[in-house]
Design an enzyme around this catalytic site. Structure first.
Site, PDB file in Angstrom:
ATOM      1  N   SER A  75      48.669  14.104  46.900  1.00  0.00           N
ATOM      2  CA  SER A  75      47.817  14.827  47.825  1.00  0.00           C
ATOM      3  C   SER A  75      48.235  16.296  47.901  1.00  0.00           C
ATOM      4  CB  SER A  75      47.884  14.139  49.188  1.00  0.00           C
ATOM      5  OG  SER A  75      46.786  14.500  49.929  1.00  0.00           O
TER       6      SER A  75
ATOM      7  N   HIS B 131      42.987   6.816  49.351  1.00  0.00           N
ATOM      8  CA  HIS B 131      43.924   7.936  49.192  1.00  0.00           C
ATOM      9  C   HIS B 131      45.383   7.475  49.049  1.00  0.00           C
ATOM     10  CE1 HIS B 131      44.933  12.118  49.349  1.00  0.00           C
ATOM     11  NE2 HIS B 131      45.624  12.021  50.472  1.00  0.00           N
TER      12      HIS B 131
ATOM     13  N   ASP C 220      38.968   7.200  46.995  1.00  0.00           N
ATOM     14  CA  ASP C 220      39.585   8.203  47.876  1.00  0.00           C
ATOM     15  C   ASP C 220      38.501   9.132  48.437  1.00  0.00           C
ATOM     16  OD1 ASP C 220      41.088  10.203  49.045  1.00  0.00           O
ATOM     17  OD2 ASP C 220      42.407  10.523  47.329  1.00  0.00           O
TER      18      ASP C 220
HETATM   19  C1  LIG Z   1      45.394  15.977  56.128  1.00  0.00           C
HETATM   20  C2  LIG Z   1      45.424  15.375  54.779  1.00  0.00           C
HETATM   21  O1  LIG Z   1      45.092  14.221  54.599  1.00  0.00           O
HETATM   22  N1  LIG Z   1      45.741  16.173  53.783  1.00  0.00           N
HETATM   23  C3  LIG Z   1      45.775  15.690  52.454  1.00  0.00           C
HETATM   24  C4  LIG Z   1      45.361  16.730  51.492  1.00  0.00           C
HETATM   25  C5  LIG Z   1      47.162  15.215  52.249  1.00  0.00           C
HETATM   26  O2  LIG Z   1      48.042  15.891  51.748  1.00  0.00           O
HETATM   27  N2  LIG Z   1      47.351  14.054  52.802  1.00  0.00           N
HETATM   28  C6  LIG Z   1      48.647  13.596  53.177  1.00  0.00           C
HETATM   29  C7  LIG Z   1      48.645  13.121  54.590  1.00  0.00           C
HETATM   30  C8  LIG Z   1      49.085  12.496  52.312  1.00  0.00           C
HETATM   31  O3  LIG Z   1      50.311  12.359  52.144  1.00  0.00           O
HETATM   32  O4  LIG Z   1      48.222  11.781  51.850  1.00  0.00           O
END
Ligand SMILES: CC(=O)N[C@@H](C)C(=O)N[C@@H](C)C(=O)O
Length: 825
Positions: free
Chosen positions: A678, A801, A769
């Site tokens: 992410s 995700h 995702d």
């Molecule tokens: C807020 C969020 O979901 N941001 C994503 C781009 C991200 O980095 N998510 C994190 C929480 C993760 O570790 O999945």
């Protein structure tokens, strides 16, 4: 089977290829979660390996070497491959405690405790859930014994269980997998007492997601309030001619249409549009929707207010309003929310006699109790019912950062039952901007126990992030006094599981120690002592134990490079990295290093045990886990230094941390690899673009590679604005970005450095995702392939995700281990 779940540009099947594919197919990880995270109860492991390893599978070995094998497999031996697969399974099957409760036996004979446990079931690709209980006897001040029941009881199929306050009843909820009713069961100690089936016309699934989720027994254990999905609007029916209003005609020449599309709450909430409030009478099974709540509110976290005189009762709950678009809510604490109170009539028959009508919401409309603050959640009444304490993420809401420093507040609850919408909100723990060294850095709580109170009635026990560790704190809600009560000399992470009267049942773990249950008791004012509890729950194999015992970890302070005068004090303070390594250098040389990067970016990698990173350190890698500025746990100023500077400040912090360990002689510059998911994948792909000669290999999980593409496809386009522009991005957020904005998004993204990349990169992508849609990783991977950079892509068709389905988790980390090994010769 593998072939149905795999898209992999470097694995192609041979004639006998199912076993090759099965090796690399399926899908988990703390890399995408907030790092917040027993025994082999099933098939003999050797059977399992036949399906997982091409070398061990009969079909393949009979046919000799498969025609085309993934190239990284050439680099490893059959034995080594099989041993890594075995070892990863040994890590994966370690159980987790999800929830715990204690019950007073009532006969002065001590307490009983019950643990809800889960363990990945790789073959079924599901979590196996079970319960284990123990009788606690505290013989004297310095010793406690848990007498464990001989076997756990399997709970698979139960979506959640909630004991009643007295412990005499247990509610089991079973959500349907299709259009069937939701099942409520009420159990006593000896048997099933009642069973109710709630049809989909009343409500859909009960929320058990840990966020909207709220299931609360009233004090005399006759009603349960809960949150469930509002029934779906009827779908239009079509036939030869259109019939209005979802006719129920079952003619064979009719069919159901889709009707209007409705917003849902995004990532992990596909199809979840409207969490609503219901109350069930557990004697009659009668279910009622709570009336008077605006359609624009999604609700959750319901609790009963202390008993009021008369026929009415109050429910307190959290409401999130959404008049226009619902933006994603998973991992997003920046959504405005408030506590509300609704009055309901419980005893209808008595009310009828008094000629009271069920119009309680008309003379007492639902009241917003926390109008003066932009965020209020996790409501908890003090045991005397005099105040209502809650957590707030106002820093997150007000700045737009998806997570930030929390604060704790209270309102006084009127004992006469007369509520007003202008209740004064008092601070209990205010936001910390920048702490002095070693002092409380601010509150960062991801949950609060249903009953967090000590017997004095005003001390709450909470877990909170404190720099790179999770710790247990006590908070006196009258004075605001806060104490760190888990041992201060410990770098490990501590998490409260439940209270046993004035004692604490907790777990303690580290990157090199599987969790251990601890029992905390107060020795004298403000001094806690912690006893080890021997338990069967976290038992792991001898092999795992011995590998972990050869490892060590430390938390490093890394000074900020290029601090400037216009930075806040908090942004100039050192950040931290966790370094995990072998206790003895193998052959006097440093092990290859994996730089591990968390997502968010406002998240943190704590020193809690993580199965997948323990696997990687056990197979010969040192780990450098960087909590770059912007991470949770270090005060609000450090956190807010990142939005607007992503792709530069965070990237430089990681490079500084790498230089730090190289300068200390803990890592060699020629065997550096990097891994992140992410936002951690955003950093990883930035690093291989901005420092093209530094890393020999990289691996990413659902990475953000192109913000200009993500902004139009994600459930949180506002995140792209805030992280790219800083908090002014919150104001300028729109669903229709301008050409200038798209240009800035592109320039802040890893894709803008793509031409420089040389590093072989592994992509692990979840096709479902909604947060960072698969198109982000695929576009970048295809662009790398186009320019001849070595890439490998695995798409998990059913993963979201987190890529945390058991088989996907397994396959991801097996491949990560092999991918890095190939380039760290
Ligand atoms: C807020 C969020 O979901 N941001 C994503 C781009 C991200 O980095 N998510 C994190 C929480 C993760 O570790 O999945």
């Amino acid at each position: 089977m593998a072939s149905t779940t795999l898209v992999n540009n470097s694995i192609r099947s041979s004639g006998s290829g199912w076993c090759i594919n099965s090796l690399f197919t399926r899908a988990t990880s703390p890399f995408l979660s907030h790092n917040l995270h027993p025994h082999n109860l099933y098939r003999p492991i050797s059977l399992y390996h036949k399906r997982l390893s091409p070398f061990l599978a009969m079909d393949c070995s009979k046919a000799g070497q498969p025609k085309e094998m993934p190239s990284e497999l050439y680099a490893t031996t059959e034995e080594e491959y099989a041993s890594k697969s075995n070892l990863l399974q040994e890590f994966i099957k370690i159980s987790n405690i999800d929830k715990a409760w204690t019950f007073d036996s009532g006969d002065g004979m001590g307490t009983q405790t019950m643990f809800s446990i889960s363990q990945p079931n790789l073959l079924a690709n599901k979590k196996r859930k079970f319960m284990l209980s123990a009788a606690i006897s505290k013989e004297n001040k310095n010793s406690v014994t848990f007498q464990w029941s001989p076997f756990p009881v399997e709970m698979t199929g139960a979506s959640t269980i909630v004991p009643s306050p007295s412990g005499s009843k247990l509610l089991v909820v079973r959500n349907p997998e299709n259009e069937s009713p939701t099942q409520f069961e009420i159990w006593s100690q000896s048997q099933l007492e009642k069973e109710f089936h709630i049809p989909q016309t009343v409500h859909g699934s009960v929320y058990v997601d840990g966020w909207f989720e709220g299931i609360s027994w009233n004090s005399n254990e006759t009603f349960v309030a809960y949150v469930a999905e509002e029934p779906s609007p009827p779908k239009p029916t079509f036939s030869q001619g259109y019939k209005k209003g979802g006719s129920s005609d079952k003619d064979c020449d009719t069919w159901k249409g889709q009707g209007d599309w409705e917003e849902d709450w995004g990532e992990t909430y596909a199809g979840k549009r409207q969490p609503a409030l219901f109350v069930i009478n557990i004697n009659s099974g009668e279910v009622e929707a709570v009336k008077g709540i605006s359609k624009s509110l999604s609700v959750g976290q319901v609790v009963w207010a202390p008993s009021a005189e008369g026929l009415y009762q109050y429910l307190v709950f959290v409401g999130w309003s959404s008049n226009t678009r619902k933006l994603g809510i998973k991992y997003c604490y920046n959504r405005t929310c408030a506590l509300y109170a609704a009055r309901i009539l419980l005893h209808k028959s008595e009310a009828n006699e008094l000629e009271l009508k069920d119009n309680s919401f008309e003379d007492f409309p639902v009241v917003n109790l926390t109008q003066s603050i932009s965020s209020a959640f996790f409501p908890r009444f003090s045991p005397d019912g005099k105040f209502l304490v809650f957590l707030s993420a106002k820093c997150s809401v007000d700045s737009g950062a998806h997570s930030a420093t929390d604060s704790l507040h209270k309102i006084e609850w009127p004992t006469n039952g007369k509520l007003s919408p202008s209740e004064t909100v008092f601070d209990v723990i205010p936001v910390v901007l920048c702490a002095e060294d070693g002092c409380f850095p601010g509150l960062y709580c991801s949950s609060i126990l249903i009953n967090p109170w000590l017997s004095d009635g005003h001390t709450m026990i909470l877990s909170s992030i404190w720099c790179s560790s999770q710790v247990i704190i006590s908070v006196n809600v009258l004075s605001g006094e806060l104490l760190r009560i888990s041992p201060t000399e410990s770098n490990s992470s501590w998490n409260v599981l439940t209270l046993d009267g004035d004692n604490i049942i907790a777990e303690c773990s580290s990157p090199v120690d599987v969790p251990q249950i601890k029992y905390g008791y107060l020795v004298e004012k403000d001094t806690w002592s912690w006893l080890n509890v021997s338990s069967p729950i976290y038992r792991c194999s001898e092999k795992v134990r011995s590998l972990l015992s050869s490892l060590q970890f430390s938390i490093m302070k890394i000074p900020v490079k290029n601090a400037s005068a216009d930075m806040t004090k908090g942004a100039k303070k050192p950040f931290e990295a966790i370094f995990v390594s072998s206790k003895s250098k193998r052959d006097g040389a440093c092990d290859p290093l994996i730089v591990l990067l968390h997502g968010g970016p406002h998240s943190v990698w704590t020193t809690s045990f993580s199965k997948s990173s323990a696997f990687l350190s056990s197979i010969g890698y040192s780990l450098l886990i960087v909590n770059y500025r912007g991470s949770l746990g270090f005060g609000e100023e450090a956190l807010q230094s990142l939005p607007g500077n992503v792709g530069s400040q965070d990237v430089n912090d990681v490079l500084t941390a790498i230089d730090h360990v190289i300068d200390m002689g803990l890592a060699g510059p020629s065997k550096l690899t990097v891994l992140g998911g992410s936002h951690g994948g955003f950093l990883t792909t930035h690093l291989i673009g901005q420092a093209p000669d530094k890393f020999v290999a990289a691996a990413v999980r659902n990475p953000v590679c192109n913000l200009a593409l993500m902004v139009g496809t994600t459930d949180i386009p506002d995140w792209c604005y805030v992280e790219s522009y800083g908090s002014k991005g919150k104001k300028s957020f729109t669903e229709s970005p301008s050409p200038d904005e798209l240009t800035l998004f592109y320039s802040k993204s890893p894709i803008s450095h793509l031409s420089k990349v040389k590093t072989p990169t592994l992509f692990l992508l979840g096709a479902q995702d909604l947060r960072v849609p698969v198109s982000n990783g695929l576009q970048y991977a295809r662009a790398l392939k186009e320019k001849g950079v070595e890439t490998k892509v695995i798409v998990f068709p059913k993963d979201v995700h987190g890529i945390d389905r058991p088989q996907s988790d397994f396959e991801s980390f097996l491949n990560i281990g092999l991918w890095f090994k190939k380039y760290c010769k």
